[in-house]
Design an enzyme around this catalytic site. Structure first.
Site, PDB file in Angstrom:
ATOM      1  N   CYS A  19       3.312   0.176 -15.065  1.00 28.59           N
ATOM      2  CA  CYS A  19       1.871   0.237 -14.814  1.00 28.59           C
ATOM      3  C   CYS A  19       1.337  -1.189 -14.731  1.00 28.59           C
ATOM      4  O   CYS A  19       2.058  -2.152 -15.001  1.00 28.59           O
ATOM      5  CB  CYS A  19       1.143   1.024 -15.906  1.00 28.59           C
ATOM      6  SG  CYS A  19       1.264   0.290 -17.539  1.00 28.59           S
ATOM      7  N   CYS A  22       1.757  -3.668 -17.582  1.00 29.35           N
ATOM      8  CA  CYS A  22       3.046  -4.352 -17.702  1.00 29.35           C
ATOM      9  C   CYS A  22       2.979  -5.708 -16.994  1.00 29.35           C
ATOM     10  O   CYS A  22       3.457  -6.721 -17.517  1.00 29.35           O
ATOM     11  CB  CYS A  22       4.162  -3.517 -17.086  1.00 29.35           C
ATOM     12  SG  CYS A  22       4.463  -1.932 -17.904  1.00 29.35           S
ATOM     13  N   ASP A 439      -8.478  -6.076  16.739  1.00 34.90           N
ATOM     14  CA  ASP A 439      -7.642  -6.770  17.714  1.00 34.90           C
ATOM     15  C   ASP A 439      -7.864  -6.110  19.073  1.00 34.90           C
ATOM     16  O   ASP A 439      -8.018  -4.889  19.154  1.00 34.90           O
ATOM     17  CB  ASP A 439      -6.176  -6.660  17.299  1.00 34.90           C
ATOM     18  CG  ASP A 439      -5.240  -7.177  18.374  1.00 34.90           C
ATOM     19  OD1 ASP A 439      -5.362  -8.361  18.732  1.00 34.90           O
ATOM     20  OD2 ASP A 439      -4.416  -6.388  18.869  1.00 34.90           O
TER      21      ASP A 439
END
Length: 749
Positions: A19, A22, A439
């Protein structure tokens, strides 16, 4: 006198994170080292560490390992192809999930449906639930143990403690209580009796929670595995082999990795140019749209520079290598994508953010409940039952379902509509975006040259122009010639065969069609044959060129007869799509490597304001444009399809890749529009926002349910069986709420 240590930058691949907390823990430990500044990205599972020369890479790895995780230097890109195959970790997670689902389903069914409770059903439940809690749930137990060693608690801690407590109590009830009696039925009481209470089983809670949470963890891990695929897609775009031209004139095929600067190599029509270089022999049209966004193929002659991974669309070329390996434009763009991806903040689920407070509070409340009941003279079984009720009602079953069920339903519905959402972290960005950068080539336009108009001279028929010009261009492989030939075939069907066909490099083609000597090409080709454009055709030519069109002159029998307009055509749906994006509160910006005239013409046609057009942008500059808009306070969504868009897609707050484009763009984007229809961009943002809203409401009600029920469980007003039923109901509520996404509809014209 003081000396300043040199500073180095190291990248580490981190393993074992479950997670976002961590990642925060690893980052904190690394930053405590002298001379070290670290950023850990949970989404990409990488740490970028700036450190003094006195700190070795092994020191950094040792620090991460002491924290309870793994670290290594990433493999070089060319050695990382296997990363796209399913990893051992992901394969193991899938096996555990399948085991959990297959075994937990009958356990839950027997516990909830009295008709299925035969004489020894409880022992069958134990047999089925044991592998689920031990083998399938092992990742949670391992993570909880690692966290405990370092004085931390996460959702893994609560999952592990809750499932082990429920399973442990069930073992106690079966072997030492009354639950193992043949013919036992599940007792169902609203409150906890101050007495025995050892006839209760919670195997369905232990097995069900494990299966549900594993499902969410698996789908999250699978989406994370695709996060780094953009780099490999970029590298795979380049040529794998090259035809080397030896000093004695011999041609030899060798791997691209063996190319050196100043080596000469041959590029035949249809082949990719192996590396950056300069043309020394031959002339051709080079299709560079994948890298530069330029829709019109570039004519190259000796002395012109060419870029690796672009396509030779015309004649044979001999190229001298000027840059190889990591110095090439393709490699530099790969580096841009990597930097942009690593620069993204790690996405944190709401459940993980709250777990830092929620988990320790629940555990403390369970222990407090146990102590309170014991201190008030209740039996040990009753006190433990109340404590287990607290853990079970707090078990994050609904929390585990909140994100994956909404994501599964939302992404499934999106796939039906041509929209692919990569993961839950993507959805956060859709709510806040206010600017959409489009673009041009392949996104707003078709990305291929198209015959747009025919302007014949007075007295000449359009059909005759198309028949003669189309027949001659049909014999050429040039992209502009193909556009003319395809346009002619579409209107006339079969075309006559030309005679004495000849390609005039850089100018056009000539030949004989149905007895007429025909010239088709640039005006300079006509000049060489002393053929002049009449005034009416010259005015048409100038008007078309001012609109950014490519103009082709057609002459036969010594006279100019017509001019043809060829360009990258705007998609029929682009104007409507941009209107829908505006309706969502987004400001459209047109971004292109094409010239300003072409860009302005396209912007007018689709309804984009002139001051929102950014033209003549180099590939490296597209990323800078996105960064500049972000620096101005804009939250940017980027829509693109080319390799030159990949870095910008990764840098943008929300990247939308056209599925008709390159793999690099698709992998770098957060959302993929499979249909190649720009209207899908507006639908994608609407669907993503609605999916995010569903996830948020799921999380809110899951937490609210737990918070409201915890005091009841602690007071003994909610026995564990009822707590398990309540938990199941909260899960059903979350699933039902998620299923409402199936009703999402794409906007109609």
């Amino acid at each position: 006198m003081t000396t300043t240590s040199a500073v180095a930058e190291t990248e580490l691949a981190i393993g074992g994170m479950t997670c976002a907390s961590c990642a925060a823990r690893i980052e904190k430990k690394l930053n405590r080292m002298d001379g070290v500044t670290a950023t850990v990205n949970y989404a990409t599972e990488k740490a970028r560490v700036t450190h003094e020369d006195g700190v070795s890479v092994q020191d950094l790895i040792a620090t991460v390992e002491k924290t309870g995780y793994t670290a290594r230097e990433p493999a070089p890109p060319e050695a990382a192809a296997a990363d796209h195959e399913e990893s051992d970790e992901l394969r193991s997670l899938r096996q555990r999930l399948v085991t959990a689902v297959v075994l937990a389903a009958p356990v839950v069914a027997m516990a909830m449906i009295p008709a299925l409770q035969f004489a020894y059903w409880q022992w069958l439940s134990l047999t089925l639930a044991a592998p689920v809690v031990t083998y399938a749930g092992w990742p949670f137990h391992k993570a909880a143990f690692t966290n405990a060693r370092h004085g931390a608690a996460t959702m893994d801690t609560l999952i592990s403690v809750g499932t082990v407590a429920a399973f442990g109590w069930s073992l106690w009830a079966l072997f030492l209580g009354t639950a193992g009696t043949p013919g036992m039925k599940h007792p169902f009481e609203l409150t906890i009796a101050r007495g025995d209470g050892t006839g209760n089983l919670y195997l369905e809670a232990a097995a069900g929670v494990t299966a549900f949470i594993l499902a969410g963890r698996y789908f999250e891990a699978r989406s994370k595995r695709r996060a780094g695929a953009a780099l490999q897609a970029l590298l795979e775009l380049g040529a794998k082999d090259v035809t080397l031209l030896r000093a004695d004139g011999r041609e030899q095929s060798v791997p691209v990795a063996e190319l050196k600067v100043r080596d000469r190599f041959v590029v035949r029509p249809g082949e990719k140019i192996a590396t950056d270089g300069a043309v020394v022999e031959g002339s051709s049209a080079v299709d560079a749209s994948m890298l530069t966004g330029e829709s019109v193929p570039v004519e190259v002659v000796p002395g012109d520079a060419v870029t690796g991974a672009t396509l030779n669309a015309g004649g044979r070329l001999v190229v001298e290598a000027t840059r190889v390996g990591s110095d090439t434009q393709l490699a530099r763009m790969a580096k841009l994508v990597e930097d942009a991806q690593n620069g993204k903040a790690a996405a944190q689920r709401l459940a993980d953010r709250i777990s830092a407070v929620f988990v320790p509070v629940v555990i403390a409340l369970a222990l407090g409940t146990l102590g309170f009941w014991l201190g008030n003279g209740a039996g040990t079984a009753a006190a433990f039952t109340a404590a287990v009720a607290v853990l079970i009602i707090a078990c994050p079953c609904a929390l585990g379902l909140a994100t994956p069920t909404a994501l599964l339903v939302g992404t499934g519905r999106g796939a039906q509509l041509g929209i692919l959402i990569k993961g839950p972290e993507v959805l956060e960005s859709t709510r806040k975006v206010d600017t959409v950068v489009l673009d041009k080539t392949g996104t707003v336009t078709t990305g291929r040259m198209t015959l747009l108009a025919v302007h014949p001279a007075h007295g000449i028929g359009e059909t005759e122009v198309l028949r003669l010009a189309g027949a001659l261009e049909h014999a050429s492989e040039h992209p502009v010639a193909r556009a003319v030939a395809d346009g002619a075939r579409e209107k006339l069907g079969e075309l006559p065969a030309p005679e004495d066909f000849a390609n005039v490099p850089g100018l056009g083609v000539q030949g004989v069609v149905e007895g007429h000597a025909v010239l088709v090409g640039r005006e300079r080709l006509l000049d060489e044959w002393a053929v002049e454009l009449p005034e009416e055709l010259r005015l048409k030519k100038e008007a078309a060129e001012s609109a950014g069109r490519t103009v082709i002159a057609v002459a036969w029998d010594g006279e100019a007869r017509a001019v043809l307009e060829v360009a990258d055509a705007v998609k029929d749906t682009s104007r409507e799509a941009i209107g829908r994006l505006r309706a969502l509160g987004l400001t459209p910006v047109l971004l292109t490597g094409d010239n300003r005239a072409v860009a302005a013409s396209v912007a007018r046609e689709v309804g984009i304001d002139a001051d929102q057009v950014i033209a003549e942008v180099l590939p490296e500059d597209k990323l800078d444009v996105v960064k500049r808009l972000q620096a101005q306070g804009c939250s940017v969504a980027m829509v693109g399809d080319g390799v030159n868009d990949a870095a910008a897609l990764a840098q943008a707050d929300l990247g939308l890749a056209m599925g008709t484009g390159t793999d690099a763009a698709i992998e770098a984007g957060d959302l993929t529009l499979v249909r190649g229809d720009l209207r899908a961009a507006a639908d994608a943002i609407r669907l993503a926002r609605r999916t995010l809203g569903t996830i948020r409401s799921n999380l809110f009600w899951a937490f609210a349910y737990n918070v409201a029920a915890l005091p009841l469980a602690a007071a003994g007003l909610l026995n564990p069986m009822l707590a398990g039923a309540a938990m199941a109901f909260s899960s059903v509520f979350v699933v039902g709420n998620s299923l409402r996404l199936r009703s999402f509809r794409a906007a109609r014209p």
